[in-house]
Write an enzyme that holds these catalytic residues in place. Structure first.
Site, PDB file in Angstrom:
ATOM      1  CG  HIS A 140      11.571  66.545  81.737  1.00  0.00           C
ATOM      2  ND1 HIS A 140      10.873  68.074  81.314  1.00  0.00           N
ATOM      3  CD2 HIS A 140      10.892  65.966  82.352  1.00  0.00           C
ATOM      4  CE1 HIS A 140       9.436  67.618  82.478  1.00  0.00           C
ATOM      5  NE2 HIS A 140       9.554  67.219  82.929  1.00  0.00           N
TER       6      HIS A 140
ATOM      7  NE  ARG B  67      22.468  74.787  76.673  1.00  0.00           N
ATOM      8  CZ  ARG B  67      21.464  74.064  76.967  1.00  0.00           C
ATOM      9  NH1 ARG B  67      20.063  74.364  76.724  1.00  0.00           N
ATOM     10  NH2 ARG B  67      21.645  72.696  77.614  1.00  0.00           N
TER      11      ARG B  67
END
Length: 140
Positions: free
Chosen positions: A140, A50
């Site tokens: 994950h 991000r």
């Protein structure tokens, strides 16, 4: 009414690298759990997700995605699997070398201190650094 128990003394003398090092050197740390994410691998050249400008989501234009997160969507994968495979090839284990932080996790294992390493990463750098597979949990 019962009084609350007194506060516990802090585990670390300070919440920084010096405090962690002091605890490890004191031999009072016997079972260390490490939890890592993308920040651990950015020093190896792998982008995080991000960060504006350098993050993975900011650099997926070549895949012509409806939105950056689509690259990991099962529905989008079923429509256009090539985009995911191209990205996976770029990030395939072996293209990047483990960092000093990965070597530190291995050192914890060598010293008998590492209980478990939980990772959100898909780069396998923990294992490339020599951390035993049975101590790494991919979450994950």
């Amino acid at each position: 009414e019962r009084e609350p128990p007194p506060p516990r003394p802090p585990v670390l003398s300070s919440f920084d690298l010096a405090g962690v090092a002091e605890k490890l050197q004191s031999a009072k740390a016997q079972k260390v759990i490490v939890m890592v994410g993308a920040g651990l691998s950015t020093a190896a050249g792998i982008p995080d997700f991000r960060t504006p400008g350098t993050g993975l989501y900011d650099n997926l234009q070549k895949y012509d995605l409806p939105k950056p997160e689509a690259i990991f969507s099962i529905n989008y994968f079923q429509e256009r699997p090539g985009a995911f495979y191209e990205l996976a090839k770029e990030m395939w284990p072996g293209r990047y070398a483990p960092t000093a932080a990965h070597a530190f996790i291995r050192l914890l294992e060598e010293k008998g201190l590492l209980l478990r390493c939980y990772t959100q990463n898909i780069d396998s750098l923990e294992e490339l650094a020599g951390v035993s597979k049975d101590l790494v949990v991919a979450a994950h």
